[in-house]
Design a protein around this motif. Structure first.
Motif, short mmCIF file in Angstrom:
data_model
loop_
_atom_site.label_atom_id
_atom_site.label_comp_id
_atom_site.label_asym_id
_atom_site.label_seq_id
_atom_site.Cartn_x
_atom_site.Cartn_y
_atom_site.Cartn_z
N THR A 272 -17.90 13.27 9.67
CA THR A 272 -16.74 14.11 9.33
C THR A 272 -16.88 14.53 7.86
O THR A 272 -17.89 14.25 7.22
N PRO B 142 -20.17 17.32 6.77
CA PRO B 142 -20.58 16.40 7.84
C PRO B 142 -22.09 16.43 8.07
O PRO B 142 -22.71 17.50 8.07
N ALA C 177 -17.30 10.79 15.71
CA ALA C 177 -16.79 11.81 14.79
C ALA C 177 -15.60 12.55 15.39
O ALA C 177 -14.84 13.19 14.66
#
Length: 292
Positions: free
Chosen positions: A34, A40, A96
């Motif tokens: 993230t 990310p 995620a």
């Protein structure tokens, strides 16, 4: 690594430490996947960091301990590592997008799929209790996927796929466990895994931030330490006794998600996790009865 004398309390301590570290690696993977620590990172890059720094930690231990590498079965090692790398990469992708508690609970289907795959691949026979355990756990996974047009967790399929692939990895682990020492398996697994992960990450690699480098290093080292703790736990108690303690991973994952990301598990997460744990516990209980 040689087997130690049976010592259940020490085995439990090792296993609980392993669960805390494994949940921490999931937390770090979520942070890296993230925008918590920067842009990310791709799941392939996260899994590459996991193998890179784990190999550095285990390789350093090998230099100090100088274990004897005796007749490794490279075919089994490659098969085990390919499935292990694929499973962990899918799991890092899943965390995620879905709560750590959901991803962790789904990962407990790993031994269930390992049992199912052992039927055609190892010729093992499965009785009604084991089928009941598998069916129960799969119902829990279906609940966590939240079937419905407005609630379905597509990323949950990534975690489910990871559980299937890691179930396949268990088949290779079973074959290797009776052939080679644990440390040798661990060292070769991470060496091959680093080679695979390095080739896979080249098309998507990007320069991590300083914080991400730190998180990648922590992830790899925590995973290596967790594996060492897990092996030490298994060496000091019967698998059927110690394995259920690994379910504490779910508690740590939920706690980390709450403290870091302020994610509270809803009633669907709790229900699905309880059902999966029920099925996994039934399977562990049955394994203990069979071996008794």
């Amino acid at each position: 690594m040689t087997l130690r004398a049976a010592n259940p309390p020490v085995a439990i301590a090792f296993m609980l430490t392993a669960t805390a570290f494994i949940a921490a690696t999931m937390l770090l993977a979520k942070s890296l996947g993230t925008d918590t620590l920067g842009a990310p990172l791709h799941p392939l890059q996260i899994s590459h960091g996991r193998f890179l720094f784990a190999f550095l930690a285990i390789g350093t231990a090998a230099v100090i301990l100088r274990p004897k590498i005796a007749n490794p079965h490279l075919g089994l090692h490659i098969g085990r590592t390919v499935f292990g790398w694929g499973g962990v990469t899918l799991m890092f992708a899943a965390v995620a997008f879905i709560p750590l508690s959901d991803a962790t609970a789904i990962s407990f289907l790993n031994p269930v799929f390992g049992m199912l795959l052992a039927i055609p691949l190892l010729g093992e026979k499965v009785g009604p209790w084991r089928w009941l355990a598998a069916f129960t756990a799969l119902i829990g996974a279906l609940i966590l996927l939240r079937p419905g047009p407005d609630t379905f967790q597509l990323a949950g399929l990534l975690a489910l796929g990871a559980a299937v692939i890691m179930g396949m990895e268990l088949i290779f682990i079973k074959k290797l466990a009776n052939r080679e020492p644990s440390f040798q398996i661990l060292l070769i697994n991470n060496a091959i895994g680093l080679c695979i992960a390095t080739l896979a990450v080249l098309p998507v690699w990007s320069m991590p931030t300083l914080a991400q480098w730190g998180a990648l290093a922590a992830l790899g080292m925590l995973m290596a330490t967790a594996q060492a703790c897990f092996i030490n736990a298994m060496a000091r108690a019967d698998a059927s006794f110690i394995t259920p303690f690994s379910y504490v991973t779910l508690i740590f994952a939920t706690l980390y998600d709450l403290l870091i990301f302020d994610v509270w598990p809803d009633w669907i997460s709790i229900l699905g996790a309880v059902i999966i744990l029920g099925g996994a516990s039934l399977l562990a209980w049955r394994e203990r009865r069979v071996r008794a």
